[in-house]
Design a protein around this motif. Sequence first.
Motif, short mmCIF file in Angstrom:
data_model
loop_
_atom_site.label_atom_id
_atom_site.label_comp_id
_atom_site.label_asym_id
_atom_site.label_seq_id
_atom_site.Cartn_x
_atom_site.Cartn_y
_atom_site.Cartn_z
N ASP A 92 0.85 -1.19 0.00
CA ASP A 92 0.00 0.00 0.00
C ASP A 92 0.88 1.24 0.00
OD1 ASP A 92 -2.19 -1.63 0.15
OD2 ASP A 92 -2.33 -1.52 2.34
N GLU A 93 0.37 2.31 -0.63
CA GLU A 93 1.13 3.56 -0.63
C GLU A 93 1.22 4.11 0.77
OE1 GLU A 93 -0.07 6.53 -3.42
OE2 GLU A 93 -0.48 5.02 -4.94
N GLY A 94 2.35 4.60 1.10
CA GLY A 94 2.53 5.23 2.39
C GLY A 94 2.89 4.28 3.50
N SER A 95 2.70 2.96 3.31
CA SER A 95 3.07 2.03 4.37
C SER A 95 4.29 1.26 3.94
CB SER A 95 1.92 1.07 4.67
OG SER A 95 1.71 0.22 3.57
N SER A 96 5.08 0.90 4.88
CA SER A 96 6.31 0.19 4.60
C SER A 96 6.30 -1.11 5.37
CB SER A 96 7.50 1.05 5.01
OG SER A 96 8.68 0.30 4.89
N ASN A 97 6.56 -2.23 4.69
CA ASN A 97 6.56 -3.51 5.39
C ASN A 97 7.97 -3.91 5.83
OD1 ASN A 97 7.71 -4.16 2.99
ND2 ASN A 97 6.21 -5.72 2.40
N THR A 98 8.92 -3.01 5.68
CA THR A 98 10.28 -3.33 6.11
C THR A 98 10.43 -3.22 7.61
OG1 THR A 98 10.97 -1.05 5.69
CG2 THR A 98 11.34 -2.69 3.93
N ASN A 99 9.56 -2.44 8.24
CA ASN A 99 9.62 -2.28 9.68
C ASN A 99 8.42 -2.96 10.33
OD1 ASN A 99 11.95 -0.71 9.53
ND2 ASN A 99 10.76 1.15 9.15
N MET A 100 8.32 -4.27 10.17
CA MET A 100 7.20 -5.01 10.75
C MET A 100 7.45 -5.23 12.23
SD MET A 100 6.52 -7.84 7.81
CE MET A 100 4.83 -8.19 8.10
N SER A 101 6.38 -5.19 12.98
CA SER A 101 6.51 -5.45 14.41
C SER A 101 6.68 -6.95 14.62
CB SER A 101 5.26 -4.94 15.13
OG SER A 101 4.15 -5.74 14.78
N ASP A 102 7.11 -7.30 15.83
CA ASP A 102 7.30 -8.71 16.17
C ASP A 102 5.98 -9.47 16.07
OD1 ASP A 102 9.99 -8.43 16.60
OD2 ASP A 102 9.79 -8.09 18.77
N GLU A 103 4.91 -8.81 16.45
CA GLU A 103 3.58 -9.43 16.41
C GLU A 103 3.20 -9.75 14.95
OE1 GLU A 103 -0.68 -7.73 17.43
OE2 GLU A 103 0.64 -7.75 19.17
N GLU A 104 3.46 -8.82 14.04
CA GLU A 104 3.14 -9.04 12.63
C GLU A 104 4.01 -10.16 12.03
OE1 GLU A 104 1.69 -4.70 11.01
OE2 GLU A 104 3.83 -4.98 11.41
N LEU A 105 5.27 -10.21 12.45
CA LEU A 105 6.16 -11.27 11.97
C LEU A 105 5.69 -12.64 12.46
CD1 LEU A 105 9.68 -9.61 12.38
CD2 LEU A 105 8.56 -10.24 10.25
N ASP A 106 5.22 -12.72 13.72
CA ASP A 106 4.71 -13.98 14.25
C ASP A 106 3.48 -14.45 13.48
OD1 ASP A 106 6.70 -14.13 16.15
OD2 ASP A 106 5.49 -13.22 17.75
#
Length: 135
Positions: A106-120
């Motif tokens: 999505d524009e404006g969001s970056s998935n390079t800085n995912m939280s630990d919760e999102e990675l799990d």
Amino acid sequence: MKQDELIVDMITRFTDIINGLKGFDRKFTNSELVSKILRSLSEYWNSLRMLIENTKDVNTYPLEELYGTLMTYELNNVETNEKTRRSKEEMKEPPKKQIALKSTNDEGSSNTNMSDEELDVLSSSCQEMEKISKQ
């Protein structure tokens, strides 16, 4: 005859041996040569050997005709044996399933800085998909 040896190779080896023995003044009749070849065939050739022995007179059966019969039989059965071998190999190892995942950004969001919760969550999703693909 050696296991998995082509009939042409066996005939060549046989001819070399017979010619070598002729050098020592050993003589063979046609029926002796035909009998020796039929006896030397491996189990793969049992059905053809029995057919020849039961339908032909081994004493008068020409050696060249025997060579032709053996080569024809081998040629006709090579395709069948190859198909059988391939199907056995395919049954041993089932094809592996592959899964392709679609990625969106999505524009404006970056998935390079995912939280630990999102990675799990992402990791557990991948593990579930692997379990499903193995079934």
